[in-house]
Scaffold this motif. Sequence first.
Motif, PDB file in Angstrom:
ATOM      1  N   LEU A   1      21.799 -51.269  78.348  1.00 31.27           N
ATOM      2  CA  LEU A   1      21.546 -52.697  78.365  1.00 31.27           C
ATOM      3  C   LEU A   1      19.773 -52.708  78.349  1.00 31.27           C
ATOM      4  CD1 LEU A   1      23.980 -53.839  80.948  1.00 31.27           C
ATOM      5  CD2 LEU A   1      23.493 -55.231  78.695  1.00 31.27           C
ATOM      6  N   PRO A   2      19.181 -53.742  78.057  1.00 30.89           N
ATOM      7  CA  PRO A   2      17.703 -53.851  77.968  1.00 30.89           C
ATOM      8  C   PRO A   2      17.251 -53.513  79.374  1.00 30.89           C
ATOM      9  CG  PRO A   2      18.797 -55.875  76.644  1.00 30.89           C
ATOM     10  CD  PRO A   2      19.728 -54.899  77.507  1.00 30.89           C
ATOM     11  N   PRO A   3      16.266 -52.788  79.507  1.00 29.64           N
ATOM     12  CA  PRO A   3      15.710 -52.501  80.685  1.00 29.64           C
ATOM     13  C   PRO A   3      14.984 -53.428  81.438  1.00 29.64           C
ATOM     14  CG  PRO A   3      14.525 -51.164  79.044  1.00 29.64           C
ATOM     15  CD  PRO A   3      15.624 -51.949  78.425  1.00 29.64           C
ATOM     16  N   PRO A   4      15.078 -53.655  82.654  1.00 34.33           N
ATOM     17  CA  PRO A   4      14.252 -54.977  83.298  1.00 34.33           C
ATOM     18  C   PRO A   4      12.717 -54.938  83.387  1.00 34.33           C
ATOM     19  CG  PRO A   4      15.452 -53.731  85.037  1.00 34.33           C
ATOM     20  CD  PRO A   4      15.715 -52.913  83.765  1.00 34.33           C
ATOM     21  N   GLY A   5      12.261 -53.561  83.089  1.00 35.31           N
ATOM     22  CA  GLY A   5      10.844 -53.404  82.819  1.00 35.31           C
ATOM     23  C   GLY A   5      10.598 -52.746  81.822  1.00 35.31           C
ATOM     24  N   VAL A   6       9.029 -52.570  81.069  1.00 36.88           N
ATOM     25  CA  VAL A   6       8.883 -51.744  80.015  1.00 36.88           C
ATOM     26  C   VAL A   6       8.866 -50.487  80.156  1.00 36.88           C
ATOM     27  CG1 VAL A   6       6.734 -51.360  78.345  1.00 36.88           C
ATOM     28  CG2 VAL A   6       7.309 -53.932  78.976  1.00 36.88           C
ATOM     29  N   ASP A   7       9.674 -49.770  79.268  1.00 37.66           N
ATOM     30  CA  ASP A   7       9.819 -48.536  79.412  1.00 37.66           C
ATOM     31  C   ASP A   7       8.429 -47.644  78.916  1.00 37.66           C
ATOM     32  OD1 ASP A   7      12.212 -46.019  79.127  1.00 37.66           O
ATOM     33  OD2 ASP A   7      10.520 -45.537  77.925  1.00 37.66           O
ATOM     34  N   ASN A   8       8.005 -46.859  79.725  1.00 39.83           N
ATOM     35  CA  ASN A   8       6.739 -46.122  79.586  1.00 39.83           C
ATOM     36  C   ASN A   8       6.696 -45.038  78.373  1.00 39.83           C
ATOM     37  OD1 ASN A   8       7.663 -43.907  80.658  1.00 39.83           O
ATOM     38  ND2 ASN A   8       6.597 -44.178  82.524  1.00 39.83           N
ATOM     39  N   ARG A   9       7.789 -45.023  77.728  1.00 40.61           N
ATOM     40  CA  ARG A   9       7.810 -44.156  76.494  1.00 40.61           C
ATOM     41  C   ARG A   9       7.007 -44.904  75.129  1.00 40.61           C
ATOM     42  NH1 ARG A   9      13.625 -41.632  76.986  1.00 40.61           N
ATOM     43  NH2 ARG A   9      13.431 -43.100  78.975  1.00 40.61           N
ATOM     44  N   ILE A  10       7.173 -46.170  75.282  1.00 41.64           N
ATOM     45  CA  ILE A  10       6.763 -47.135  74.266  1.00 41.64           C
ATOM     46  C   ILE A  10       5.211 -47.285  74.419  1.00 41.64           C
ATOM     47  CG2 ILE A  10       7.169 -49.285  75.723  1.00 41.64           C
ATOM     48  CD1 ILE A  10       7.739 -50.522  72.997  1.00 41.64           C
ATOM     49  N   THR A  11       4.739 -47.406  75.537  1.00 45.11           N
ATOM     50  CA  THR A  11       3.304 -47.527  75.626  1.00 45.11           C
ATOM     51  C   THR A  11       2.270 -46.440  75.281  1.00 45.11           C
ATOM     52  OG1 THR A  11       3.126 -46.786  77.897  1.00 45.11           O
ATOM     53  CG2 THR A  11       3.558 -49.150  77.851  1.00 45.11           C
ATOM     54  N   ALA A  12       2.880 -45.371  74.801  1.00 48.58           N
ATOM     55  CA  ALA A  12       2.106 -44.288  74.280  1.00 48.58           C
ATOM     56  C   ALA A  12       2.228 -44.176  72.768  1.00 48.58           C
ATOM     57  CB  ALA A  12       2.595 -42.811  74.945  1.00 48.58           C
ATOM     58  N   HIS A  13       3.112 -44.897  72.314  1.00 49.13           N
ATOM     59  CA  HIS A  13       3.293 -45.063  70.671  1.00 49.13           C
ATOM     60  C   HIS A  13       2.131 -45.806  70.022  1.00 49.13           C
ATOM     61  CE1 HIS A  13       5.401 -46.069  67.022  1.00 49.13           C
ATOM     62  NE2 HIS A  13       5.869 -44.733  67.101  1.00 49.13           N
ATOM     63  N   ARG A  14       1.804 -45.255  68.545  1.00 51.87           N
ATOM     64  CA  ARG A  14       0.725 -45.798  68.062  1.00 51.87           C
ATOM     65  C   ARG A  14       0.940 -47.346  67.742  1.00 51.87           C
ATOM     66  NH1 ARG A  14       2.769 -46.294  62.359  1.00 51.87           N
ATOM     67  NH2 ARG A  14       4.725 -45.448  62.450  1.00 51.87           N
ATOM     68  N   LEU A  15       1.978 -47.899  67.706  1.00 56.01           N
ATOM     69  CA  LEU A  15       2.333 -49.137  67.479  1.00 56.01           C
ATOM     70  C   LEU A  15       2.278 -50.166  68.773  1.00 56.01           C
ATOM     71  CD1 LEU A  15       5.436 -49.161  64.658  1.00 56.01           C
ATOM     72  CD2 LEU A  15       2.894 -49.962  64.431  1.00 56.01           C
ATOM     73  N   TRP A  16       2.145 -49.519  69.730  1.00 54.18           N
ATOM     74  CA  TRP A  16       2.187 -50.180  71.115  1.00 54.18           C
ATOM     75  C   TRP A  16       1.331 -51.349  71.225  1.00 54.18           C
ATOM     76  CZ3 TRP A  16       4.947 -52.388  74.627  1.00 54.18           C
ATOM     77  CH2 TRP A  16       4.611 -52.841  75.849  1.00 54.18           C
ATOM     78  N   PRO A  17       0.106 -51.267  70.846  1.00 55.08           N
ATOM     79  CA  PRO A  17      -0.902 -52.485  71.102  1.00 55.08           C
ATOM     80  C   PRO A  17      -0.418 -53.635  70.103  1.00 55.08           C
ATOM     81  CG  PRO A  17      -2.199 -50.453  70.635  1.00 55.08           C
ATOM     82  CD  PRO A  17      -0.671 -50.122  70.583  1.00 55.08           C
TER      83      PRO A  17
END
Length: 247
Positions: free
Chosen positions: A10-26
């Motif tokens: 199920l969608p996590p209740p907070g942003v997963d920190n693996r995504i914030t390191a991705h080139r597309l994150w901003p």
Amino acid sequence: AERQRDRVDLPPPGVDNRITAHRLWPEIDRISTEQISAAFEGVGGEIGWQLFAEEGDMRMYRREMEVDGMVMDPLKAMHRVKGVSARELCHYFFNPRYRYDWETTLETMTIVEEVSPDAMIFHQTFKRVWPASQRDALFWSHVRAAPHHTYAVTNHSTTHVDYPANTGACIRLFVTVCLACRTTAPPGEAPTRDNITTSIAYCSTVNPGGWAPAGVLRAVYKREYPKFLKRFTQYVIDQCQDKPLAI
Ligand code: 16C
């Protein structure tokens, strides 16, 4: 076991920190934030939204827009469903495991990259619309929680070296889609399947990416958007029926 497996992602209740390191994150963060705040803005006011479909609690509006003779009408749909939560709706919309069950315009879907539990990159081809060429799309998809019991999925076109545009039979189209959902229960009551209502705002802008006859295109989306939203919401209601509510 099936019932458990179905719920672990199920969608996590907070942003997963693996995504914030991705080139597309901003870009993912900026566009998702913009789309979610625009989704619940009304359709009144000066910018003329035109009602084109209405059925029960579902209303669909569009703005006629052409750029160099190509139809790019933005669409905005509002709907309300009872008994399923924002989180559940977004789970079934985001997770590719269910996509062929409710998405009738699809020909193929490929997972290009699993960025994190809340973000993925997809390549999709769509059924051909006569007399235009077949279309494909490459887009990131991100699901997140937002304030006021809201969950939303944002999809937005991107590029990928392994999937160059316009090299085969397909013309690449460009899409920005947001499905934003907000759940409410009566004041003072704990949420249950019997007392919750979820408001849905679905916004979509599709740039066909190349010539397609305006009349055919408008006829196709007038038929396909209502079909999609009715089918998708009924699918989620059916899937959730015997499962514990996930808020
Ligand atoms: O949001 C939806 N689905 C998501 C998961 O797949 C994702 C997809 C976005 C792609 C939307 C573009 C679809 C183009 C389809 C091409 C025509 C197929 C018609 C088949 C008829 C037999 O966000 C739900 C999407 C619901 C799509 C409704 C159809 C919109 C048509 C817009 C006009 C497309 C121009 C095509 C040029 C020939």
